[in-house]
Design a protein around this motif. Sequence first.
Motif, mmCIF file in Angstrom:
data_model
loop_
_atom_site.group_PDB
_atom_site.id
_atom_site.type_symbol
_atom_site.label_atom_id
_atom_site.label_comp_id
_atom_site.label_asym_id
_atom_site.label_seq_id
_atom_site.Cartn_x
_atom_site.Cartn_y
_atom_site.Cartn_z
ATOM 1 N N ASP A 168 21.020 44.461 0.414
ATOM 2 C CA ASP A 168 22.363 43.982 0.728
ATOM 3 C C ASP A 168 22.696 44.174 2.203
ATOM 4 O O ASP A 168 23.359 43.346 2.818
ATOM 5 C CB ASP A 168 23.393 44.727 -0.122
ATOM 6 C CG ASP A 168 23.497 44.125 -1.510
ATOM 7 O OD1 ASP A 168 22.715 43.199 -1.799
ATOM 8 O OD2 ASP A 168 24.335 44.574 -2.296
ATOM 9 N N HIS A 169 22.229 45.297 2.772
ATOM 10 C CA HIS A 169 22.540 45.572 4.169
ATOM 11 C C HIS A 169 21.878 44.547 5.084
ATOM 12 O O HIS A 169 22.439 44.142 6.111
ATOM 13 C CB HIS A 169 22.090 46.987 4.536
ATOM 14 C CG HIS A 169 22.555 47.419 5.893
ATOM 15 N ND1 HIS A 169 21.811 47.211 7.027
ATOM 16 C CD2 HIS A 169 23.702 48.019 6.289
ATOM 17 C CE1 HIS A 169 22.464 47.676 8.074
ATOM 18 N NE2 HIS A 169 23.622 48.175 7.648
ATOM 19 N N ALA A 170 20.683 44.094 4.719
ATOM 20 C CA ALA A 170 19.993 43.102 5.549
ATOM 21 C C ALA A 170 20.656 41.739 5.437
ATOM 22 O O ALA A 170 20.678 40.963 6.398
ATOM 23 C CB ALA A 170 18.522 43.009 5.129
ATOM 24 N N LYS A 194 28.117 40.672 -1.644
ATOM 25 C CA LYS A 194 28.262 41.629 -2.743
ATOM 26 C C LYS A 194 27.662 41.082 -4.026
ATOM 27 O O LYS A 194 27.419 39.877 -4.160
ATOM 28 C CB LYS A 194 29.735 41.974 -2.963
ATOM 29 C CG LYS A 194 30.615 40.784 -3.338
ATOM 30 C CD LYS A 194 32.078 41.192 -3.364
ATOM 31 C CE LYS A 194 32.997 40.012 -3.649
ATOM 32 N NZ LYS A 194 32.855 39.484 -4.995
ATOM 33 N N ILE A 195 27.444 42.015 -4.936
ATOM 34 C CA ILE A 195 26.951 41.676 -6.265
ATOM 35 C C ILE A 195 27.535 42.678 -7.237
ATOM 36 O O ILE A 195 27.725 43.858 -6.903
ATOM 37 C CB ILE A 195 25.401 41.697 -6.309
ATOM 38 C CG1 ILE A 195 24.901 41.251 -7.673
ATOM 39 C CG2 ILE A 195 24.861 43.064 -5.962
ATOM 40 C CD1 ILE A 195 23.381 41.075 -7.726
ATOM 41 N N ASN A 243 33.536 46.645 -10.258
ATOM 42 C CA ASN A 243 32.627 47.496 -9.493
ATOM 43 C C ASN A 243 31.526 46.630 -8.887
ATOM 44 O O ASN A 243 30.861 45.876 -9.599
ATOM 45 C CB ASN A 243 32.002 48.567 -10.394
ATOM 46 C CG ASN A 243 33.007 49.614 -10.816
ATOM 47 O OD1 ASN A 243 33.689 50.202 -9.983
ATOM 48 N ND2 ASN A 243 33.115 49.857 -12.111
ATOM 49 N N VAL A 244 31.350 46.750 -7.583
ATOM 50 C CA VAL A 244 30.359 45.945 -6.880
ATOM 51 C C VAL A 244 29.584 46.820 -5.899
ATOM 52 O O VAL A 244 30.055 47.875 -5.479
ATOM 53 C CB VAL A 244 31.020 44.781 -6.090
ATOM 54 C CG1 VAL A 244 31.694 43.807 -7.019
ATOM 55 C CG2 VAL A 244 32.011 45.305 -5.051
ATOM 56 N N VAL A 245 28.378 46.366 -5.569
ATOM 57 C CA VAL A 245 27.641 46.911 -4.432
ATOM 58 C C VAL A 245 27.819 45.898 -3.314
ATOM 59 O O VAL A 245 27.374 44.753 -3.433
ATOM 60 C CB VAL A 245 26.155 47.105 -4.766
ATOM 61 C CG1 VAL A 245 25.410 47.640 -3.542
ATOM 62 C CG2 VAL A 245 25.997 48.072 -5.927
ATOM 63 N N GLY A 296 23.468 36.065 -10.696
ATOM 64 C CA GLY A 296 24.620 35.652 -11.484
ATOM 65 C C GLY A 296 25.953 35.987 -10.852
ATOM 66 O O GLY A 296 26.912 35.217 -10.955
ATOM 67 N N THR A 297 26.058 37.136 -10.203
ATOM 68 C CA THR A 297 27.346 37.567 -9.648
ATOM 69 C C THR A 297 27.305 37.742 -8.137
ATOM 70 O O THR A 297 28.256 38.257 -7.554
ATOM 71 C CB THR A 297 27.774 38.897 -10.294
ATOM 72 O OG1 THR A 297 26.770 39.897 -10.022
ATOM 73 C CG2 THR A 297 27.926 38.749 -11.797
ATOM 74 N N GLY A 298 26.205 37.344 -7.494
ATOM 75 C CA GLY A 298 26.120 37.456 -6.036
ATOM 76 C C GLY A 298 27.146 36.555 -5.368
ATOM 77 O O GLY A 298 27.371 35.419 -5.784
#
Length: 761
Positions: free
Chosen positions: A252-254, A475-476, A457-459, A397-399
């Motif tokens: 995710d950071h990249a 996010k996802i 809740n997401v990352v 699916g949730t990205g």
Amino acid sequence: MKPVSPSTAGGALLALLGSVVMSGWWIQSPLLVRVLPGFSPMVFNTALCFVLAGGALLTAFSDAVPYRRVTTAIGGVLAIIAALVLAENLLQTNLGIDWAPLHAWLNDSNPNAGRMSSGTACGFLMSGAVLILATRVRRPWVGTVVRLLTLGVGAIGVLGLAGYLVSARLLFPGYLFVGVAVHTAAGLLVLAVGLRTSWRRLEWGGVPLFARDDDRITFVGATVLAAIALTAGIASFAILQDRAQLLVGDNDHAAPTNRTDMFRDLIELREINARIAATRPAVIRNLRVIHAGRDDSSDLANVKAVVDSFLKQGFSAIAYHDVDGKVVASGGAFVQAPAMTVTLATPDRPELLWDGGFVLRHRIPLWDPAGEVGSVLAEQRLSVLTRLTRDVLGMSGTGDMGLCVRREEQLQCFPQRLNPRAFSTPLVNVAGEALPATRALRGETGVIITRDYRAQNVVAAYGPVGDLGLGMVVKIDAAEIFQPIREQLQIVIGLMFLLVVGGTLLLRSQIRPLATKLVDAETQARSRTAELEAANHELEAFSYSVSHDLRAPLRHIAGFAEMLVEQSSSDLNAAGQRYLGVISDSVKQMGKLIDDLLLFSQMGRVEMRQTRVSMAALVKQVLQELAGDIGGRNIEWEIHSLPDVRGDFSMLKQVWANLLSNAIKYTRPRDLARIEIGSRRENGELEFHVRDNGAGFDMKYAEKLFGVFQRLHRPEEFEGTGVGLANVRRIVARHGGRTWAQAKVDEGATFYFTLPDSERR
């Protein structure tokens, strides 16, 4: 001074906890209502229930009518509050019992301010039932119900704490106990212990739950097995979850870093294109001629030709205006009603629009040496950036990806893949934490697990888009990230359940026959000779079983650890390799412990063969066998004359071997070790001693030394299993002698043992 009972201490602790939290809500102090920011707070009703429950525990449980009335009244209040809360949650209604205005000042993820979680309500409902029923037990099954309800209260506390350890809100979004505050879970555990201690003082509470010893042993064994399985499962999945978060966080950071760079580069490229359109010398000259009225139609034709050329180069619309703002030439279709407009912080101050996709609009004045000539209005569709918002994290699916700008105390965000309309949202989420986009607009960059604007809740990885004044978030949903772990956890939970059930049945099948034999042996105490022979045979079989059953899993552990080192050591970090080393060392230590334990068992059962034993020759033989432990050490030996004795040669050799090996071991830190071996005759006994100048010990622990598995030094200082001196005492006792020790810390120790003096008989 009379000791404080656990129920009294627990009651005081719960009353204090509830009072502190209640006062925290009144004075609006977040520090008093939740453990840490981001954690669930303990709501007012929960704190009130803890105060009531604490008061019940402080009231002495008794069958007397006054006490019964007090505990019944408190239990009834707890049950009513809990039942009303459960009704609110089940019926999705508001009964007005949640003290919502009192909770309005705290940002919290609870959609119903002040409402107790269903898990907590179940715990208090069971606690209230225990308080009502505990003093009214007249039949055994009612006592069993009280025990089960108490166990249920403690189980909710354990499951609540376990939820925090493995971040259950991420693994299982619908986890029943996810809303239980961490100090609420701890309080329920204390309440369960207090309730158990209280009803155990009643007449029925003192009756064992299981009448048979084998049932009791099976229950304890099953409980230990379940606790080990739960602990191992929590630890394993906590580690696995951390690794998953780390891997996803890196990915995710990249993602935002690459996307922000691409976004900035595309904006800069489009801005260069717009500047080219604004600096065409021929167009500026044509516009000056046209405005002066000297156009012979060729100048206008030239401007229109330039417009057509820019449309072919990727402009969606372009128009040249004269100095009075009149359109001279235009082409394409301009965006008329964009869903969202943001002015970017670049030198030309373009506008980023949304009209079914990103559009960049420039309005740039045109100049020549004589002054302003006019302006150009140009729009360019950013199709690549539009696709970036729709292709997130491999189309998971949730990205999702979002671009937002701050407008006063709100975030205004462009349409996203999962939210196709432009929208506004507060700067913080439902828990009062800054949203990732808010952090990005503050110039921060990072990866965080939090709740987004949807309260999911997401990352999320976030960062600013250069100096454009935009914040980007990729996010996802955490539920999607941890779905593989969740599926594995469900399988493992099932396997652990089967393991506990199978282990319990196996334990019962093994323990019940043994317990029955022991009970039968106790009832036939008058036939001592036959009983002892049967018991010895049984113990010998048990020792063999212990040796065989314990060594087999040890061999498996050692073999798999060795295979893991050979095949996967390069994949393990330093910590992992150290863990494997600890496993190997522990297996060796366990093997030595089994050997010593078997030897200890044999020393109590083996038949003694009395002969005349030369103690001097025996000591010499033992020292020769211990030469390998001495190595090149500097040891000063002082061996006095030793008399002969009558005893079992092998057993007495074991005594000297243990005492002398201890003396060698505990003098290891000394540059010059001194070990003295001597004897004397005293009151019809032969007293032998081994004295050294080693580490010594505190005399208040002297008797502890001769117990099984009792050690006074850490394994890192001196190796050992804690069985050697227990063997010494058992062997000497079988010879009719005594054992004791004297020592001072860091000055050495002297170990004594006596044997009957055969010459005085």
